[in-house]
Design a protein around this motif. Structure first.
Motif, PDB file in Angstrom:
ATOM      1  N   UNK A 266      -6.402 -15.255  18.994  1.00 64.83           N
ATOM      2  CA  UNK A 266      -6.257 -13.774  19.308  1.00 64.83           C
ATOM      3  C   UNK A 266      -6.732 -13.594  20.752  1.00 64.83           C
ATOM      4  N   UNK A 267      -7.260 -14.629  21.287  1.00 69.55           N
ATOM      5  CA  UNK A 267      -7.719 -14.405  22.868  1.00 69.55           C
ATOM      6  C   UNK A 267      -8.706 -13.415  22.775  1.00 69.55           C
ATOM      7  N   UNK A 268      -9.556 -13.273  21.838  1.00 71.94           N
ATOM      8  CA  UNK A 268     -10.838 -12.245  21.826  1.00 71.94           C
ATOM      9  C   UNK A 268     -12.035 -13.382  21.690  1.00 71.94           C
ATOM     10  N   UNK A 269     -13.118 -13.003  22.358  1.00 71.29           N
ATOM     11  CA  UNK A 269     -14.382 -13.667  21.873  1.00 71.29           C
ATOM     12  C   UNK A 269     -14.891 -13.726  20.737  1.00 71.29           C
ATOM     13  N   UNK A 270     -15.730 -15.005  20.387  1.00 71.08           N
ATOM     14  CA  UNK A 270     -16.306 -15.094  19.297  1.00 71.08           C
ATOM     15  C   UNK A 270     -17.356 -13.674  19.141  1.00 71.08           C
ATOM     16  N   UNK A 271     -18.044 -13.542  19.892  1.00 71.12           N
ATOM     17  CA  UNK A 271     -19.044 -12.461  19.920  1.00 71.12           C
ATOM     18  C   UNK A 271     -18.314 -10.979  19.273  1.00 71.12           C
ATOM     19  N   UNK A 272     -17.071 -10.706  20.049  1.00 65.87           N
ATOM     20  CA  UNK A 272     -16.397  -9.754  19.624  1.00 65.87           C
ATOM     21  C   UNK A 272     -15.933  -9.619  18.438  1.00 65.87           C
ATOM     22  N   UNK A 273     -15.692 -10.724  17.725  1.00 67.41           N
ATOM     23  CA  UNK A 273     -15.157 -10.860  16.313  1.00 67.41           C
ATOM     24  C   UNK A 273     -16.393 -10.493  15.476  1.00 67.41           C
ATOM     25  N   UNK A 274     -17.504 -11.161  15.763  1.00 70.49           N
ATOM     26  CA  UNK A 274     -18.820 -10.736  15.110  1.00 70.49           C
ATOM     27  C   UNK A 274     -19.027  -9.362  14.992  1.00 70.49           C
ATOM     28  N   UNK A 275     -19.081  -8.634  16.171  1.00 69.47           N
ATOM     29  CA  UNK A 275     -19.299  -7.300  16.269  1.00 69.47           C
ATOM     30  C   UNK A 275     -18.014  -6.294  15.381  1.00 69.47           C
ATOM     31  N   UNK A 276     -17.035  -6.767  15.364  1.00 72.94           N
ATOM     32  CA  UNK A 276     -15.836  -6.246  14.676  1.00 72.94           C
ATOM     33  C   UNK A 276     -16.396  -6.182  13.077  1.00 72.94           C
ATOM     34  N   UNK A 277     -16.490  -7.554  12.795  1.00 74.76           N
ATOM     35  CA  UNK A 277     -17.161  -7.491  11.317  1.00 74.76           C
ATOM     36  C   UNK A 277     -18.330  -6.729  10.887  1.00 74.76           C
ATOM     37  N   UNK A 278     -19.182  -6.658  11.822  1.00 73.03           N
ATOM     38  CA  UNK A 278     -20.498  -5.784  11.505  1.00 73.03           C
ATOM     39  C   UNK A 278     -20.028  -4.360  11.511  1.00 73.03           C
ATOM     40  N   UNK A 279     -19.252  -3.944  12.359  1.00 73.25           N
ATOM     41  CA  UNK A 279     -18.697  -2.536  12.326  1.00 73.25           C
ATOM     42  C   UNK A 279     -18.330  -2.066  10.961  1.00 73.25           C
ATOM     43  N   UNK A 280     -17.504  -3.242  10.501  1.00 75.04           N
ATOM     44  CA  UNK A 280     -16.972  -2.846   9.000  1.00 75.04           C
ATOM     45  C   UNK A 280     -18.049  -3.086   8.035  1.00 75.04           C
ATOM     46  N   UNK A 281     -19.180  -3.304   8.400  1.00 75.66           N
ATOM     47  CA  UNK A 281     -20.426  -3.190   7.392  1.00 75.66           C
ATOM     48  C   UNK A 281     -20.491  -4.597   6.784  1.00 75.66           C
ATOM     49  N   UNK A 282     -20.045  -5.800   7.384  1.00 75.43           N
ATOM     50  CA  UNK A 282     -20.600  -7.086   6.902  1.00 75.43           C
ATOM     51  C   UNK A 282     -21.492  -7.600   8.034  1.00 75.43           C
ATOM     52  N   UNK A 283     -22.044  -8.711   7.251  1.00 72.70           N
ATOM     53  CA  UNK A 283     -23.203  -9.429   7.969  1.00 72.70           C
ATOM     54  C   UNK A 283     -22.641 -10.380   9.128  1.00 72.70           C
ATOM     55  N   UNK A 284     -21.601 -10.582   8.751  1.00 68.59           N
ATOM     56  CA  UNK A 284     -20.830 -11.564   9.699  1.00 68.59           C
ATOM     57  C   UNK A 284     -19.425 -12.019   9.532  1.00 68.59           C
ATOM     58  N   UNK A 285     -18.792 -12.873   9.955  1.00 72.24           N
ATOM     59  CA  UNK A 285     -17.516 -13.360   9.614  1.00 72.24           C
ATOM     60  C   UNK A 285     -17.242 -13.975   8.652  1.00 72.24           C
ATOM     61  N   UNK A 286     -18.196 -14.717   7.987  1.00 74.53           N
ATOM     62  CA  UNK A 286     -18.189 -15.677   6.834  1.00 74.53           C
ATOM     63  C   UNK A 286     -17.954 -14.509   5.800  1.00 74.53           C
TER      64      UNK A 286
END
Length: 242
Positions: free
Chosen positions: A40-60
């Motif tokens: 997606x050409x998005x940083x890994x940190x941005x993906x983790x922030x994305x998942x946390x915004x949705x209420x999850x502890x992380x990508x896993x």
């Protein structure tokens, strides 16, 4: 997994991620965060922030829920419409629907104008109800714009027939309150008698069918509403054919 309140506040990067995930859920659920970042050409940190915004502890944890949602989506089937309708008509024959419909017709018959109101699918049915009553020589009007201004002030000696599955849609309730304020009658057709709109109505006609939700969209059958609209229209017309 994606509440509207959260999605509406996504940044452009987060919206890009959201669209990619929605288009490729079967692929994303088996990706590592670095693989999704590269794709997606998005940083890994941005993906983790994305998942946390949705209420999850992380990508896993997000992936676990994505897999679960995919399984539930695959198993979800709609109800058999014939069985739902058989249940409705069986109840209709047992209940005092004729008495309720006669009371509604009393109100409609005394009014100079019948205003039909609904939003979404109910809005389409409101238009249909207006046309059907008009075909049987009753003056009607329909509103399917939820922001139609001050409806009650514009209609003299009118009755409003409001269609709503839940009876809790805010814009519909506002229309009902406006109508009541100006002394008009309210007839509501809802899926149950225990809701705000039913409480505001002079007459409530509930149809009690099993509510169905698919992908957070209400697909509860509306055939009972068609039946009730046509039954009221024909009863109103037949009163003047004796």
């Amino acid at each position: 997994m994606f509440p509207y309140e959260v999605v509406s506040k996504f940044t452009e990067t987060e919206l890009h991620l959201y669209r990619y995930i929605m288009d490729n859920p079967e692929k994303v659920m088996y990706m590592r965060v670095r693989e999704l970042a590269d794709e997606t050409h998005v940083s890994a940190a941005s993906i983790v922030r994305f998942t946390r915004k949705l209420g999850y502890d992380g990508f896993s944890e997000f992936k676990v829920q994505l897999k679960q949602a995919s399984k539930e989506k695959g198993k979800k089937k709609t109800a058999d419409t014939i069985e739902v309708l058989e249940e409705f008509f069986e109840r209709t024959l047992r209940r005092d629907y004729d008495e309720i419909l006669d009371k509604a017709v009393d109100v409609i018959d005394d009014a100079q104008l019948v205003v039909f109101v609904g939003i979404g699918t109910s809005g389409i049915l409101a238009e249909y109800g207006s046309r059907f009553f008009s075909n049987l020589q009753k003056r009607t009007f329909y509103i399917k714009d939820p922001f139609y201004p001050n409806a009650a002030q514009q209609f003299d000696n009118a009755v409003m027939v409001i269609l709503s599955v839940s009876g809790e849609t805010p814009q519909v309730i506002i229309q009902a309150q406006n109508m009541k304020q100006y002394g008009s009658k309210i007839i509501s057709i809802t899926n149950s008698s225990k809701n705000t709109l039913a409480g505001l109505s002079d007459i409530n006609i509930p149809y009690y069918v099993t509510q169905e939700m698919i992908h957070e969209t209400n697909i509860t059958t509306q055939i009972p509403v068609l039946f009730l609209l046509e039954a009221m229209a024909k009863k109103t017309y037949n009163r003047h054919q004796i």
